[in-house]
Design a protein around this motif. Structure first.
Motif, PDB file in Angstrom:
ATOM      1  N   MET A   1       0.830  -1.207   0.000  1.00  0.00           N
ATOM      2  CA  MET A   1       0.000   0.000   0.000  1.00  0.00           C
ATOM      3  C   MET A   1       0.860   1.252   0.000  1.00  0.00           C
ATOM      4  O   MET A   1       1.559   1.532   0.955  1.00  0.00           O
ATOM      5  N   LEU A   3      -0.126   4.550  -0.512  1.00  0.00           N
ATOM      6  CA  LEU A   3      -0.660   5.824  -0.046  1.00  0.00           C
ATOM      7  C   LEU A   3       0.012   6.186   1.273  1.00  0.00           C
ATOM      8  O   LEU A   3       0.451   7.313   1.489  1.00  0.00           O
ATOM      9  N   LYS A   4       0.088   5.194   2.152  1.00  0.00           N
ATOM     10  CA  LYS A   4       0.775   5.327   3.419  1.00  0.00           C
ATOM     11  C   LYS A   4       2.169   5.905   3.214  1.00  0.00           C
ATOM     12  O   LYS A   4       2.572   6.844   3.904  1.00  0.00           O
ATOM     13  N   ALA A  35      -5.253  10.854  -4.652  1.00  0.00           N
ATOM     14  CA  ALA A  35      -5.672  10.474  -3.310  1.00  0.00           C
ATOM     15  C   ALA A  35      -6.868  11.330  -2.962  1.00  0.00           C
ATOM     16  O   ALA A  35      -6.858  12.532  -3.195  1.00  0.00           O
ATOM     17  N   GLN A  39      -9.835   9.342   2.254  1.00  0.00           N
ATOM     18  CA  GLN A  39      -8.819   8.314   2.319  1.00  0.00           C
ATOM     19  C   GLN A  39      -7.589   8.808   3.081  1.00  0.00           C
ATOM     20  O   GLN A  39      -6.983   8.069   3.866  1.00  0.00           O
ATOM     21  N   ARG A  42      -8.315   8.846   6.817  1.00  0.00           N
ATOM     22  CA  ARG A  42      -8.334   7.499   7.387  1.00  0.00           C
ATOM     23  C   ARG A  42      -6.929   6.921   7.502  1.00  0.00           C
ATOM     24  O   ARG A  42      -6.569   6.285   8.487  1.00  0.00           O
ATOM     25  N   THR A  43      -6.143   7.152   6.462  1.00  0.00           N
ATOM     26  CA  THR A  43      -4.782   6.614   6.472  1.00  0.00           C
ATOM     27  C   THR A  43      -3.936   7.292   7.541  1.00  0.00           C
ATOM     28  O   THR A  43      -3.114   6.646   8.202  1.00  0.00           O
ATOM     29  N   GLY A  46      -4.575   5.684  10.771  1.00  0.00           N
ATOM     30  CA  GLY A  46      -3.879   4.412  10.813  1.00  0.00           C
ATOM     31  C   GLY A  46      -2.396   4.595  11.106  1.00  0.00           C
ATOM     32  O   GLY A  46      -1.820   3.877  11.928  1.00  0.00           O
ATOM     33  N   LEU A  47      -1.782   5.558  10.434  1.00  0.00           N
ATOM     34  CA  LEU A  47      -0.360   5.823  10.645  1.00  0.00           C
ATOM     35  C   LEU A  47      -0.087   6.247  12.080  1.00  0.00           C
ATOM     36  O   LEU A  47       0.922   5.861  12.674  1.00  0.00           O
TER      37      LEU A  47
END
Lengths: 188, 188
Positions: A1, A3-4, A35, A39, A42-43, A46-47
């Motif tokens: 992935m 985007l991270k 992007a 999104q 949300r990412t 997560g990070l």
DNA sequence: CTGTCCATGTAAGGCGTTACATGATTGT
DNA sequence: ACAATCATGTAACGCCTTACATGGACAG
């Protein structure tokens, strides 16, 4: 992935908010990694959960709070690891080629309509790449970070070359359909 | 969603089972539209629910039942509609370009390692396209469906041209990094 | 007797899109 | 007065991937 990792990449330059990141994407890598806003948020969550970034809450009198994200050492390490690791091959899905593949079911006019549309799109993208290269290419001379800037800009060259290849193919295909000259060119 | 339409495309030639379809994908459009097994079965159920295909249950003594799918008139109409409608632009995500874009964070050796990997991949794909064109290109001469076959085969030309463009870019980039010659080529 | 081919599915999870929701500030 | 910009999120849905599950036929 990725985007991270793209987010970590931008944050490695400078701490940013989600909103800033969205702008950074739109102004730079959007043509090969679009992007969207939800999104990104949300990412980022997560990070943060993975300790790759720290959240700084910026209070602003009157206005709503803002969250600024900072990359952590762990985030930098992960970014470097990912950037330097070869990626597994991934074939992109190109629905336009499905249209051509089953083009036997269409009339010449119908196929050429599709091709004309793709030709216009490819030309428009080429114009954008040319303009961006013109705009940013001049900053290269004598820039203190010439190497890094060069590597960023050369992704536009990739866009230019691959859209030019697609355009050449489209034009050649259109011509062969027009001539009813159903032969394959293999150029080595 | 093109998987639906690619399936309809294959079924427009011939009635097939899910298993047959998987093989058809792998042997033809896999390079620009990979499809995996579970996806095919699920999409077939959806198409059946939408009356785009009919299910024929083939009983086989001893062995499990088999389901053969037939395209309906409605399916053919939908396929034709989709094939002849220009598609919205969609930008593919190319994680390799993210690696190059943030290449300023890597050493020359690390970047060139990435490039070498991509060069090998591009060359391998080119070899496959060349071989497939050699193999199938000969069937074109005097074929009764020359036009349809030509349109299917020309998607391989697209692969050839776009991978060749990618390879040219990779080689040129590698050379410029080697020479520490950070300039951009704009060729119109 | 082991693996590959034939043949069909389910389950779970990740990534991405679109739409919805809120609310202040700045520019025309 | 109205729109755009700043700023952050949630909800729902769709597509794709990976892993799991079943079971007969056939070849080496």
């Amino acid at each position: 992935m990725s985007l991270k990792h793209a987010i970590l990449g931008f944050l490695s330059f400078k701490s940013l908010t989600g909103y800033d990141l969205k702008k950074a994407f739109d102004q730079s890598v959007q043509h090969f990694w679009p992007a969207n806003q939800s999104q990104i948020y949300r990412t980022l969550s997560g990070l943060a959960a993975d300790k790759m970034v720290d959240q700084e809450i910026v209070e602003r009198e009157e206005r709503l709070d803002m969250k600024r994200y900072h990359i952590t050492d762990e985030g930098r390490a992960e970014l470097h690891r990912w950037l330097s690791t070869p990626l597994a091959e991934q074939s992109d899905r190109i629905p336009q080629l499905i249209q051509v593949y089953f083009g036997g079911l269409l009339s010449d006019e119908e196929i050429m309509g599709i091709l004309a549309h793709e030709i216009r799109n490819a030309e428009a993208r080429l114009a954008i790449y040319r303009q961006m290269l013109q705009e940013f290419g001049q900053e290269l001379d004598g820039h203190e970070q010439a190497r890094a800037l060069f590597l960023s800009l050369t992704t536009l060259e990739f866009g230019l070359r691959s859209d030019q290849a697609a355009l050449d193919w489209l034009l050649s295909l259109d011509e062969r359909i027009r001539q009813q000259d159903y032969k394959i060119d293999i150029k080595d």
